[in-house]
Design a protein around this motif. Structure first.
Motif, mmCIF file in Angstrom:
data_model
loop_
_atom_site.group_PDB
_atom_site.id
_atom_site.type_symbol
_atom_site.label_atom_id
_atom_site.label_comp_id
_atom_site.label_asym_id
_atom_site.label_seq_id
_atom_site.Cartn_x
_atom_site.Cartn_y
_atom_site.Cartn_z
ATOM 1 N N VAL A 12 0.855 -1.178 0.000
ATOM 2 C CA VAL A 12 0.000 0.000 0.000
ATOM 3 C C VAL A 12 0.897 1.236 0.000
ATOM 4 O O VAL A 12 2.066 1.161 0.375
ATOM 5 C CB VAL A 12 -0.929 0.022 1.228
ATOM 6 C CG1 VAL A 12 -1.785 -1.237 1.289
ATOM 7 C CG2 VAL A 12 -0.139 0.166 2.530
ATOM 8 N N THR A 13 0.335 2.371 -0.392
ATOM 9 C CA THR A 13 1.104 3.612 -0.386
ATOM 10 C C THR A 13 1.184 4.209 1.010
ATOM 11 O O THR A 13 2.245 4.625 1.469
ATOM 12 C CB THR A 13 0.470 4.627 -1.358
ATOM 13 O OG1 THR A 13 0.417 4.047 -2.668
ATOM 14 C CG2 THR A 13 1.292 5.904 -1.410
ATOM 15 N N THR A 14 0.037 4.245 1.694
ATOM 16 C CA THR A 14 -0.023 4.841 3.031
ATOM 17 C C THR A 14 -0.774 3.912 3.965
ATOM 18 O O THR A 14 -1.839 3.400 3.611
ATOM 19 C CB THR A 14 -0.746 6.205 2.992
ATOM 20 O OG1 THR A 14 -0.168 7.015 1.964
ATOM 21 C CG2 THR A 14 -0.629 6.923 4.330
ATOM 22 N N ALA A 15 -0.224 3.691 5.138
ATOM 23 C CA ALA A 15 -0.881 2.855 6.145
ATOM 24 C C ALA A 15 -0.578 3.415 7.528
ATOM 25 O O ALA A 15 0.466 4.028 7.757
ATOM 26 C CB ALA A 15 -0.412 1.405 6.048
ATOM 27 N N ALA A 16 -1.508 3.185 8.440
ATOM 28 C CA ALA A 16 -1.332 3.600 9.832
ATOM 29 C C ALA A 16 -2.013 2.574 10.716
ATOM 30 O O ALA A 16 -3.057 2.026 10.355
ATOM 31 C CB ALA A 16 -1.936 4.986 10.060
ATOM 32 N N ALA A 17 -1.418 2.305 11.879
ATOM 33 C CA ALA A 17 -1.981 1.308 12.789
ATOM 34 C C ALA A 17 -1.696 1.707 14.229
ATOM 35 O O ALA A 17 -0.720 2.399 14.518
ATOM 36 C CB ALA A 17 -1.411 -0.074 12.500
ATOM 37 N N ALA A 18 -2.557 1.235 15.128
ATOM 38 C CA ALA A 18 -2.389 1.527 16.546
ATOM 39 C C ALA A 18 -3.028 0.432 17.376
ATOM 40 O O ALA A 18 -3.947 -0.261 16.925
ATOM 41 C CB ALA A 18 -3.023 2.875 16.899
ATOM 42 N N VAL A 19 -2.544 0.301 18.598
ATOM 43 C CA VAL A 19 -3.110 -0.614 19.590
ATOM 44 C C VAL A 19 -3.407 0.195 20.840
ATOM 45 O O VAL A 19 -2.564 0.969 21.316
ATOM 46 C CB VAL A 19 -2.148 -1.774 19.910
ATOM 47 C CG1 VAL A 19 -2.713 -2.655 21.021
ATOM 48 C CG2 VAL A 19 -1.891 -2.612 18.657
ATOM 49 N N VAL A 20 -4.619 0.032 21.385
ATOM 50 C CA VAL A 20 -5.038 0.817 22.541
ATOM 51 C C VAL A 20 -5.726 -0.091 23.552
ATOM 52 O O VAL A 20 -6.498 -0.973 23.192
ATOM 53 C CB VAL A 20 -5.969 1.976 22.114
ATOM 54 C CG1 VAL A 20 -7.190 1.476 21.355
ATOM 55 C CG2 VAL A 20 -6.403 2.823 23.315
ATOM 56 N N ARG A 21 -5.423 0.132 24.825
ATOM 57 C CA ARG A 21 -6.044 -0.637 25.896
ATOM 58 C C ARG A 21 -7.412 -0.049 26.262
ATOM 59 O O ARG A 21 -7.760 1.068 25.859
ATOM 60 C CB ARG A 21 -5.153 -0.638 27.140
ATOM 61 C CG ARG A 21 -3.909 -1.496 27.025
ATOM 62 C CD ARG A 21 -3.357 -1.812 28.411
ATOM 63 N NE ARG A 21 -2.104 -2.539 28.351
ATOM 64 C CZ ARG A 21 -2.008 -3.857 28.168
ATOM 65 N NH1 ARG A 21 -3.120 -4.578 27.990
ATOM 66 N NH2 ARG A 21 -0.835 -4.441 28.155
ATOM 67 N N ALA A 22 -8.137 -0.795 27.086
ATOM 68 C CA ALA A 22 -9.463 -0.359 27.505
ATOM 69 C C ALA A 22 -9.421 0.937 28.315
ATOM 70 O O ALA A 22 -10.376 1.710 28.294
ATOM 71 C CB ALA A 22 -10.141 -1.456 28.315
ATOM 72 N N ASP A 23 -8.316 1.191 29.019
ATOM 73 C CA ASP A 23 -8.228 2.425 29.813
ATOM 74 C C ASP A 23 -7.759 3.618 28.987
ATOM 75 O O ASP A 23 -7.535 4.703 29.529
ATOM 76 C CB ASP A 23 -7.309 2.230 31.021
ATOM 77 C CG ASP A 23 -5.856 1.956 30.628
ATOM 78 O OD1 ASP A 23 -5.540 1.950 29.424
ATOM 79 O OD2 ASP A 23 -5.029 1.739 31.541
ATOM 80 N N GLY A 24 -7.634 3.406 27.667
ATOM 81 C CA GLY A 24 -7.231 4.483 26.779
ATOM 82 C C GLY A 24 -5.737 4.589 26.570
ATOM 83 O O GLY A 24 -5.277 5.425 25.780
ATOM 84 N N THR A 25 -4.964 3.758 27.257
ATOM 85 C CA THR A 25 -3.512 3.779 27.067
ATOM 86 C C THR A 25 -3.170 3.293 25.669
ATOM 87 O O THR A 25 -3.543 2.179 25.275
ATOM 88 C CB THR A 25 -2.811 2.867 28.094
ATOM 89 O OG1 THR A 25 -3.136 3.308 29.404
ATOM 90 C CG2 THR A 25 -1.306 2.897 27.897
ATOM 91 N N VAL A 26 -2.478 4.123 24.900
ATOM 92 C CA VAL A 26 -2.046 3.737 23.554
ATOM 93 C C VAL A 26 -0.720 3.000 23.680
ATOM 94 O O VAL A 26 0.288 3.571 24.090
ATOM 95 C CB VAL A 26 -1.916 4.975 22.640
ATOM 96 C CG1 VAL A 26 -1.426 4.558 21.259
ATOM 97 C CG2 VAL A 26 -3.261 5.702 22.536
ATOM 98 N N LEU A 27 -0.733 1.723 23.350
ATOM 99 C CA LEU A 27 0.471 0.899 23.490
ATOM 100 C C LEU A 27 1.454 1.106 22.360
ATOM 101 O O LEU A 27 2.641 0.822 22.512
ATOM 102 C CB LEU A 27 0.077 -0.579 23.575
ATOM 103 C CG LEU A 27 -0.808 -0.958 24.755
ATOM 104 C CD1 LEU A 27 -1.103 -2.449 24.736
ATOM 105 C CD2 LEU A 27 -0.139 -0.572 26.071
ATOM 106 N N GLY A 28 0.959 1.583 21.231
ATOM 107 C CA GLY A 28 1.850 1.840 20.111
ATOM 108 C C GLY A 28 1.087 2.365 18.920
ATOM 109 O O GLY A 28 -0.104 2.078 18.752
ATOM 110 N N THR A 29 1.769 3.182 18.112
ATOM 111 C CA THR A 29 1.223 3.630 16.831
ATOM 112 C C THR A 29 2.334 3.576 15.804
ATOM 113 O O THR A 29 3.517 3.647 16.136
ATOM 114 C CB THR A 29 0.673 5.071 16.898
ATOM 115 O OG1 THR A 29 1.764 5.978 17.095
ATOM 116 C CG2 THR A 29 -0.356 5.228 18.006
ATOM 117 N N HIS A 30 1.936 3.449 14.548
ATOM 118 C CA HIS A 30 2.906 3.490 13.460
ATOM 119 C C HIS A 30 2.189 4.042 12.238
ATOM 120 O O HIS A 30 1.072 3.642 11.935
ATOM 121 C CB HIS A 30 3.467 2.098 13.167
ATOM 122 C CG HIS A 30 4.647 2.119 12.242
ATOM 123 N ND1 HIS A 30 5.846 2.733 12.577
ATOM 124 C CD2 HIS A 30 4.820 1.618 10.993
ATOM 125 C CE1 HIS A 30 6.693 2.598 11.576
ATOM 126 N NE2 HIS A 30 6.088 1.927 10.601
#
Length: 270
Positions: A12-30
């Motif tokens: 793909v040309t552009t992609a974005a991903a993230a993982v977030v916990r139930a308490d709103g803590t973002v564990l990672g983005t890319h």
């Protein structure tokens, strides 16, 4: 999270991903957090959430008539109204088959607009997008597929669904529970499933195979994917949600890439 870097290998040309916990803590983005991607059918969970707000506000009832004769708001949300995929045409009695229907969500949007006296896109903005500060998300057209959003905004939505503030948690629990159990149907892109379980606007993984989530995803995993190469899943057993957005239409590349990606994310969490 290193597993999120796998999206760099996707065709793909552009992609974005993230993982977030139930308490709103973002564990990672890319990837770009503020790039606006067409959501396609990932619009449906947003529309469903607005419908559930309308239910809690008393504008509609889940079991009131809506759509074809014998159909209700609940049928429309659970793809059991009998409406065809992309046509406002009845192809089965309500509650008889799981017929995935864009038309059903369009009828739902019209029904809520009539009941509330507010155009559905504006209702969605007031009920969901504005309270969650999803300022880059818009609906310009069908509530089935015409949403546009960003990674940052969908992370906010994913946190909300896991730990609801806009809805009673019991309502969200009902939305992620099977409606009309045992119905067969086709999961778009993945073929016939028996059963083809859905909640209220969310698809439920259960034992479906093949599937767009991971081989290690819990049966309780629920969410949605879109034909624009997008997905959102929430795994209550793992206690996390994952969002992935791309600018390439769903196809064999996604069917091959998404499952090992999800498995890698879950493996890194454990």
């Amino acid at each position: 999270m290193e597993s999120l870097r796998i999206i760099d290998t996707w065709p793909v040309t552009t992609a974005a991903a993230a993982v977030v916990r139930a308490d709103g803590t973002v564990l990672g983005t890319h990837g770009p957090a503020d790039h606006r991607f067409p959501l396609a059918s990932v619009t449906k969970p947003l529309a469903a959430y607005a419908a559930l707000v309308a239910y809690e506000e008393g504008a509609v009832e889940l079991d009131e008539p809506a759509g074809p004769e014998g159909s209700t708001v609940r049928h429309l949300l659970a793809h059991t109204s009998g409406l065809a995929f992309d046509e406002h045409r009845v192809t089965a009695p309500p509650g008889n088959r799981r017929l995935y229907s864009n038309a059903g969500f369009e009828v739902l949007g019209d029904h809520i607009a009539k009941a509330s006296g507010i155009p559905f896109a504006e209702y969605l903005r007031q009920a969901v997008l504005e309270p969650l500060a999803m300022t880059c998300t818009t609906l310009d057209g069908s509530p089935a597929r015409d949403g546009v959003s960003t990674l940052a905004d969908l992370v906010r939505f994913a946190a909300e669904v896991q730990a609801p503030r806009l809805l009673d948690p019991r309502t969200v629990l009902e939305a992620q529970s099977v409606v009309h159990p045992g119905l067969k149907g086709v999961l778009p892109g993945y073929g016939h499933q028996s059963p083809n379980d859905w909640g209220l606007g969310f698809e439920i993984r259960d034992s479906k195979s093949p599937h767009w989530t991971g081989n290690t995803s819990s049966p309780a995993t629920f969410g949605h994917f879109g034909q624009s190469g997008t997905f959102l899943w929430i795994d209550p057993v793992a206690g996390v949600a994952c969002v992935a957005l791309t600018d390439r239409a769903f196809g064999p590349w996604a069917a091959e890439a998404w499952t090992p990606f999800t498995d890698a994310v879950l493996a890194e969490l454990t």
